[in-house]
Write a protein that holds these residues in place. Sequence first.
Motif, short mmCIF file in Angstrom:
data_model
loop_
_atom_site.label_atom_id
_atom_site.label_comp_id
_atom_site.label_asym_id
_atom_site.label_seq_id
_atom_site.Cartn_x
_atom_site.Cartn_y
_atom_site.Cartn_z
N ARG A 23 7.90 20.73 34.92
CA ARG A 23 8.20 21.93 35.70
C ARG A 23 7.06 22.30 36.64
O ARG A 23 7.24 23.11 37.55
CB ARG A 23 8.49 23.10 34.76
CG ARG A 23 9.79 22.96 33.99
CD ARG A 23 9.98 24.07 32.98
NE ARG A 23 8.96 24.02 31.93
CZ ARG A 23 8.97 24.80 30.85
NH1 ARG A 23 9.92 25.70 30.70
NH2 ARG A 23 8.02 24.70 29.93
N ASP A 24 5.87 21.72 36.43
CA ASP A 24 4.75 22.01 37.32
C ASP A 24 4.89 21.31 38.68
O ASP A 24 4.12 21.57 39.59
CB ASP A 24 3.42 21.63 36.67
CG ASP A 24 3.31 20.13 36.39
OD1 ASP A 24 4.26 19.38 36.66
OD2 ASP A 24 2.25 19.71 35.87
N GLY A 25 5.89 20.43 38.80
CA GLY A 25 6.10 19.75 40.08
C GLY A 25 5.14 18.61 40.36
O GLY A 25 5.01 18.18 41.50
N GLY A 26 4.47 18.10 39.32
CA GLY A 26 3.50 17.04 39.50
C GLY A 26 4.14 15.66 39.58
O GLY A 26 4.49 15.07 38.56
N PHE A 27 4.31 15.15 40.79
CA PHE A 27 4.91 13.83 41.02
C PHE A 27 4.20 13.13 42.17
O PHE A 27 3.64 13.79 43.05
CB PHE A 27 6.40 13.95 41.37
CG PHE A 27 7.28 14.42 40.26
CD1 PHE A 27 7.82 13.54 39.35
CD2 PHE A 27 7.54 15.76 40.11
CE1 PHE A 27 8.62 13.98 38.32
CE2 PHE A 27 8.35 16.23 39.08
CZ PHE A 27 8.88 15.33 38.19
N SER A 28 4.26 11.81 42.15
CA SER A 28 3.79 11.02 43.28
C SER A 28 5.02 10.51 44.03
O SER A 28 5.77 9.68 43.50
CB SER A 28 2.94 9.84 42.80
OG SER A 28 2.74 8.92 43.86
N ALA A 29 5.25 11.02 45.24
CA ALA A 29 6.42 10.62 46.01
C ALA A 29 6.38 9.13 46.34
O ALA A 29 7.40 8.44 46.26
CB ALA A 29 6.51 11.45 47.29
N LEU A 30 5.20 8.61 46.68
CA LEU A 30 5.09 7.20 47.05
C LEU A 30 5.45 6.30 45.86
O LEU A 30 6.23 5.35 46.00
CB LEU A 30 3.68 6.89 47.53
CG LEU A 30 3.40 5.44 47.91
CD1 LEU A 30 4.34 4.99 49.02
CD2 LEU A 30 1.94 5.25 48.33
N ALA A 31 4.88 6.58 44.70
CA ALA A 31 5.18 5.77 43.51
C ALA A 31 6.66 5.87 43.17
O ALA A 31 7.29 4.88 42.77
CB ALA A 31 4.32 6.24 42.33
N GLY A 32 7.23 7.06 43.31
CA GLY A 32 8.65 7.24 43.01
C GLY A 32 9.54 6.43 43.93
O GLY A 32 10.47 5.75 43.48
N TRP A 33 9.25 6.45 45.23
CA TRP A 33 10.05 5.68 46.18
C TRP A 33 9.93 4.18 45.93
O TRP A 33 10.92 3.44 45.98
CB TRP A 33 9.64 6.02 47.62
CG TRP A 33 10.40 7.16 48.20
CD1 TRP A 33 9.95 8.43 48.41
CD2 TRP A 33 11.76 7.14 48.65
NE1 TRP A 33 10.94 9.21 48.96
CE2 TRP A 33 12.06 8.45 49.12
CE3 TRP A 33 12.74 6.17 48.69
CZ2 TRP A 33 13.32 8.79 49.63
CZ3 TRP A 33 14.00 6.52 49.20
CH2 TRP A 33 14.27 7.80 49.66
N LEU A 34 8.71 3.71 45.69
CA LEU A 34 8.53 2.28 45.45
C LEU A 34 9.28 1.82 44.21
O LEU A 34 9.93 0.77 44.21
CB LEU A 34 7.03 1.97 45.30
CG LEU A 34 6.19 2.09 46.58
CD1 LEU A 34 4.71 1.85 46.27
CD2 LEU A 34 6.68 1.10 47.63
N ALA A 35 9.21 2.60 43.14
CA ALA A 35 9.92 2.25 41.91
C ALA A 35 11.43 2.26 42.13
O ALA A 35 12.16 1.38 41.63
CB ALA A 35 9.54 3.20 40.78
N ALA A 36 11.93 3.24 42.87
CA ALA A 36 13.36 3.34 43.14
C ALA A 36 13.85 2.15 43.95
O ALA A 36 14.88 1.54 43.65
CB ALA A 36 13.67 4.65 43.86
N LEU A 37 13.10 1.79 44.99
CA LEU A 37 13.51 0.66 45.83
C LEU A 37 13.46 -0.66 45.07
O LEU A 37 14.34 -1.51 45.22
CB LEU A 37 12.62 0.60 47.07
CG LEU A 37 12.78 1.78 48.05
CD1 LEU A 37 11.75 1.68 49.17
CD2 LEU A 37 14.19 1.83 48.62
N LEU A 38 12.43 -0.83 44.24
CA LEU A 38 12.34 -2.05 43.44
C LEU A 38 13.50 -2.13 42.46
O LEU A 38 14.10 -3.21 42.27
CB LEU A 38 11.00 -2.07 42.69
CG LEU A 38 10.76 -3.28 41.77
CD1 LEU A 38 10.79 -4.57 42.59
CD2 LEU A 38 9.43 -3.14 41.05
N THR A 39 13.84 -1.02 41.84
CA THR A 39 14.96 -1.00 40.91
C THR A 39 16.26 -1.35 41.62
O THR A 39 17.08 -2.14 41.11
CB THR A 39 15.09 0.39 40.26
OG1 THR A 39 13.89 0.68 39.55
CG2 THR A 39 16.27 0.45 39.30
N GLY A 40 16.47 -0.78 42.81
CA GLY A 40 17.67 -1.10 43.56
C GLY A 40 17.76 -2.57 43.93
O GLY A 40 18.83 -3.17 43.85
#
Length: 270
Positions: A78-95
């Motif tokens: 809930r603190d909003g602590g995320f890395s957008a770059l890491a999230g996008w890279l992981a999502a694209l690799l998964t896809g």
Amino acid sequence: MDILRLGPLVLPFHAVLALLGLGIANAVAAWFRRARGVDPGPALWRMTVAGFLAGRLFFVLRHHDLYAASPWSALNFRDGGFSALAGWLAALLTGAIVARASAPLRRALLAATLAGGAVWFGATQLNQAMAPAREPIPPIAVQRLDGAAVTLDSFKGRPLVVNLWATWCGPCRREMPALMAAQRANPQVAFVFVNQGESAETVRQFLAAQKLAIANVLIDPARRVGTGTRSLGYPTTLFYDAAGRLRDRHVGELSQATAREYIAGLDRLP
């Protein structure tokens, strides 16, 4: 725009934009399912989950020293602590992995991802372009717990963190220990805790009951700081640079790690 109010609900605008992009991506996936007989929906959700987990994990690892003492707090996103770059890279690799064996699925998944990503990125850039000029610290008079008057802009001259809170606010109460620790860890930054709408006695009793030793606790019985900074919900934390210009606004609960991220951003500014 930093926040969006839907009736009694106050949402960070960046979260709304992320949900909008995800909604558009799923709408495109639904169109492919109906019109082309190809359903990229399940793969899209795998990408979403992978991106969410990777973005959070990368953030937690970056601040591992803070989470080491309380590992379970890493699950409190809930603190909003995320890395957008890491999230996008992981999502694209998964896809890429999920759709590698099917050309029609790859095309459908790519179209849904591009549509959602374009909406999110475009809306984010438009929101930043339309943002008002960096607002100065308002010269609003507040009170110390001993009754002495002080203006908020008197803290100008070094980076400033202004936390708007109330004793009845659950997220405010939860984040107080983290902000107290951040205050002690960053002596180069001024932290000001402006209680909204309550008396000095109520605040003193709360601090004593919670065993909180926090400097610069102020009261604003008329909630003028909240009104003057367009802060619609609590807790709201405002981050000003040394010149007194508003640089960031966080709506909702902060952790010590997210506070560190915001403060580091102030240090990098010219």
